[in-house]
Design a protein around this motif. Structure first.
Motif, short mmCIF file in Angstrom:
data_model
loop_
_atom_site.label_atom_id
_atom_site.label_comp_id
_atom_site.label_asym_id
_atom_site.label_seq_id
_atom_site.Cartn_x
_atom_site.Cartn_y
_atom_site.Cartn_z
N LYS A 1 44.41 49.86 25.49
CA LYS A 1 43.59 49.72 24.27
C LYS A 1 44.32 48.75 23.37
CE LYS A 1 42.21 54.48 24.42
NZ LYS A 1 42.24 55.70 23.64
N LEU A 2 43.69 47.59 23.16
CA LEU A 2 44.40 46.47 22.53
C LEU A 2 44.36 46.48 21.00
CD1 LEU A 2 43.13 43.72 25.01
CD2 LEU A 2 45.46 44.64 24.87
N GLY A 3 43.42 47.23 20.43
CA GLY A 3 43.33 47.25 18.97
C GLY A 3 42.67 46.00 18.42
N ILE A 4 41.57 45.56 19.09
CA ILE A 4 40.79 44.41 18.59
C ILE A 4 39.43 44.95 18.13
CG2 ILE A 4 39.95 42.06 19.11
CD1 ILE A 4 41.92 41.99 21.47
N GLY A 5 39.45 45.68 17.02
CA GLY A 5 38.23 46.21 16.39
C GLY A 5 37.25 46.86 17.34
N ASN B 1 51.72 41.29 25.72
CA ASN B 1 51.66 42.76 25.78
C ASN B 1 51.05 43.23 27.09
OD1 ASN B 1 52.68 44.10 23.33
ND2 ASN B 1 51.24 42.73 22.29
N LYS B 2 49.96 42.56 27.51
CA LYS B 2 49.30 42.98 28.75
C LYS B 2 50.26 42.85 29.92
CE LYS B 2 45.06 40.87 28.02
NZ LYS B 2 43.70 40.47 28.36
N ARG B 3 50.88 41.67 30.06
CA ARG B 3 51.78 41.45 31.20
C ARG B 3 52.91 42.48 31.21
NH1 ARG B 3 50.75 36.20 29.84
NH2 ARG B 3 52.64 35.93 28.60
N ALA C 1 48.77 33.07 17.45
CA ALA C 1 47.39 33.22 17.94
C ALA C 1 47.26 34.56 18.66
CB ALA C 1 47.07 32.08 18.90
N PRO C 2 46.15 35.31 18.43
CA PRO C 2 46.01 36.64 19.05
C PRO C 2 46.23 36.64 20.55
CG PRO C 2 44.17 36.20 17.56
CD PRO C 2 44.98 34.95 17.62
N CYS C 3 45.72 35.60 21.24
CA CYS C 3 45.81 35.60 22.71
C CYS C 3 47.25 35.52 23.21
CB CYS C 3 45.00 34.46 23.32
SG CYS C 3 43.25 34.71 23.09
N SER C 4 48.14 34.88 22.46
CA SER C 4 49.51 34.78 23.00
C SER C 4 50.19 36.14 22.94
CB SER C 4 50.31 33.67 22.31
OG SER C 4 50.90 34.13 21.13
N GLY C 5 50.06 36.86 21.81
CA GLY C 5 50.64 38.20 21.71
C GLY C 5 49.95 39.17 22.66
N CYS C 6 48.64 39.03 22.78
CA CYS C 6 47.85 39.92 23.64
C CYS C 6 48.28 39.76 25.09
CB CYS C 6 46.37 39.58 23.47
SG CYS C 6 45.27 40.59 24.46
N GLY C 7 48.37 38.51 25.55
CA GLY C 7 48.75 38.23 26.94
C GLY C 7 50.14 38.78 27.25
N GLU D 1 31.99 39.29 24.75
CA GLU D 1 33.29 38.60 24.92
C GLU D 1 34.23 39.04 23.81
OE1 GLU D 1 34.68 36.29 26.83
OE2 GLU D 1 33.04 35.51 28.08
N CYS D 2 35.50 38.98 24.04
CA CYS D 2 36.48 39.26 22.99
C CYS D 2 36.28 38.22 21.87
CB CYS D 2 37.89 39.15 23.56
SG CYS D 2 39.16 39.22 22.30
N PRO D 3 36.25 38.66 20.60
CA PRO D 3 36.04 37.69 19.51
C PRO D 3 37.11 36.61 19.46
CG PRO D 3 36.73 39.84 18.65
CD PRO D 3 36.44 40.02 20.11
N ASN D 4 38.27 36.87 20.03
CA ASN D 4 39.35 35.88 20.00
C ASN D 4 39.23 34.83 21.10
OD1 ASN D 4 40.65 37.21 17.83
ND2 ASN D 4 41.48 38.70 19.26
N ALA D 5 38.26 35.02 21.99
CA ALA D 5 38.13 34.07 23.12
C ALA D 5 37.49 32.76 22.66
CB ALA D 5 37.30 34.70 24.23
N ALA D 6 36.71 32.81 21.57
CA ALA D 6 36.00 31.60 21.10
C ALA D 6 36.99 30.46 20.89
CB ALA D 6 35.25 31.92 19.82
N GLY E 1 48.16 47.03 16.73
CA GLY E 1 47.33 46.51 17.82
C GLY E 1 47.39 44.98 17.78
N VAL E 2 46.67 44.33 18.70
CA VAL E 2 46.72 42.87 18.81
C VAL E 2 46.33 42.16 17.50
CG1 VAL E 2 45.52 40.91 19.91
CG2 VAL E 2 46.45 42.74 21.32
N SER E 3 45.27 42.62 16.83
CA SER E 3 44.80 41.92 15.62
C SER E 3 45.85 41.95 14.53
CB SER E 3 43.50 42.55 15.10
OG SER E 3 42.52 42.49 16.10
S1 Q46 Z 1 43.84 37.43 25.67
FE1 Q46 Z 1 42.73 36.73 23.88
FE2 Q46 Z 1 41.68 37.96 26.02
FE3 Q46 Z 1 43.41 39.29 24.48
S2 Q46 Z 1 42.90 38.45 22.49
FE4 Q46 Z 1 40.95 38.72 23.56
S3 Q46 Z 1 40.59 36.71 24.47
S4 Q46 Z 1 41.48 40.04 25.24
S5 Q46 Z 1 41.37 37.88 28.18
#
Ligand code: Q46
Ligand code: ZN
Ligand code: ZN
Length: 311
Positions: free
Chosen positions: A80-84, A136-138, A128-134, A222-227, A117-119
């Motif tokens: 659970k990433l904590g992206i709203g 944490n996931k890995r 950028a959210p994706c760098s911290g998110c990636g 889609e994740c809002p951060n993917a845009a 969480g990620v946000s």
């Molecule tokens: S990395 Fe970035 Fe994805 Fe995390 S913040 Fe969303 S778009 S879910 S695959």
């Protein structure tokens, strides 16, 4: 349009294979692709304990469905990433699938375990959210797979994901990333679990068709951060190429894997140390995960951010 196998009315056309299938034979085609990939790369056997990273999207749920039907012992892991709302809905879809199919699911809540969480993490460390998110996931996919003694960690990366990643790595000549791009990464350290991508030969559209035919309810949002992510631009470029020249994505990825990657492999000489803080493998002294959370601790109220000792 007729099914290649039974000549009944086809419902899915695969231009890159110059063929069409009825629903039953299409589902069989997808399942066969996955079992062929598993066997070709010795990914795992039915004797192994397999942990699948489940996001709640089409790829991971389709893979869970396919492998369970093939008799593999697969447990889901949902972070659970904590992206709203996006994260709330992702957890709902994952839980609903696990409950309906009576499958084992491990849930790990980043916010309650780590304090952010990620946000909120990305705001606090101004990254950028994706760098911290990636990161944490890995980290947690590997850590939890080790902690619960799984033999292998698998993800739902598909042909579009892999071709787009390859495109980005080639565009920027990321040699390290290219040397690691593979449907299978063997463990090279006692604290690194083996990782595999059994869906790497199937496109997003092919996996979506599988879910549609089997009425698998997945998270479409889609994740809002993917845009604006570069990966979406690369996917769009490759999709345009695919329309004009079906099979291009597959040729691009398979050509790299069979002809180019072996030469990168022979150059792999990365020495792995154990992180001074958490003991996980790293090329430096302190791993990037620990450095990121240390920064978050300094920039946020330290009471809000937990250490990793509770893992
Ligand atoms: S990395 Fe970035 Fe994805 Fe995390 S913040 Fe969303 S778009 S879910 S695959
Ligand atoms: Zn058929
Ligand atoms: Zn560390």
């Amino acid at each position: 349009m007729r099914c290649k196998k039974c000549h009944k009315k086809a419902s899915v056309e695969l231009r890159r294979h110059n063929t069409s299938f009825c629903p039953i034979h299409y589902i069989e085609f997808v399942s066969n692709q996955v079992s062929r990939n598993i066997k070709k790369h010795n990914m795992f056997t039915s004797a192994n304990r397999v942990l699948l990273a489940v996001s709640g999207g089409k790829d991971s749920l389709a893979l869970w469905d396919i492998l369970t039907k093939q008799g593999y012992n697969v447990t889901g892991l949902h972070l659970k990433l904590g992206i709203g709302n996006y994260s709330l809905k992702a957890a709902e879809k994952t839980r609903a699938f696990a409950e309906t199919h009576e499958l084992q699911l491990i849930e790990y809540d980043l916010e309650s375990e780590m304090g952010l969480g990620v946000s909120r993490l990305s705001k606090s460390i101004k990254r950028a959210p994706c760098s911290g998110c990636g990161l944490n996931k890995r980290y947690f996919f590997n850590k939890l797979a080790l902690q619960f003694q799984f033999d292998v960690l698998i993800t739902g990366h598909n042909l579009d994901d892999e071709a787009a990643t390859l495109f980005g790595n080639v565009l920027h000549w990321q040699e390290q990333a290219l040397s690691r791009q593979s449907p299978i990464l063997e463990s090279t350290h006692p604290n690194l679990v083996k990782k595999c991508k059994p869906l790497y030969t199937l496109t997003e559209r092919e996996i979506a068709s599988y879910c549609l035919l089997l009425k698998i309810a997945y998270q479409e949002e889609e994740c809002p951060n993917a845009a604006g992510a570069h990966s979406l631009l690369y996917k769009d470029l490759l999709n345009r190429l695919e329309v004009q020249s079906p099979g291009s994505k597959q040729q691009f990825l398979q050509g790299f894997l069979s002809k180019i990657r072996p030469s990168f492999r022979s150059q792999e000489t990365v020495t792995l140390n154990e992180c001074d803080s958490c003991g996980m493998p790293t090329t430096g002294q302190v791993c990037s995960f620990c450095r990121m959370w240390e920064r978050a601790r300094k920039l946020t109220d330290p009471k809000l951010v937990n250490g990793t000792s509770n893992l």
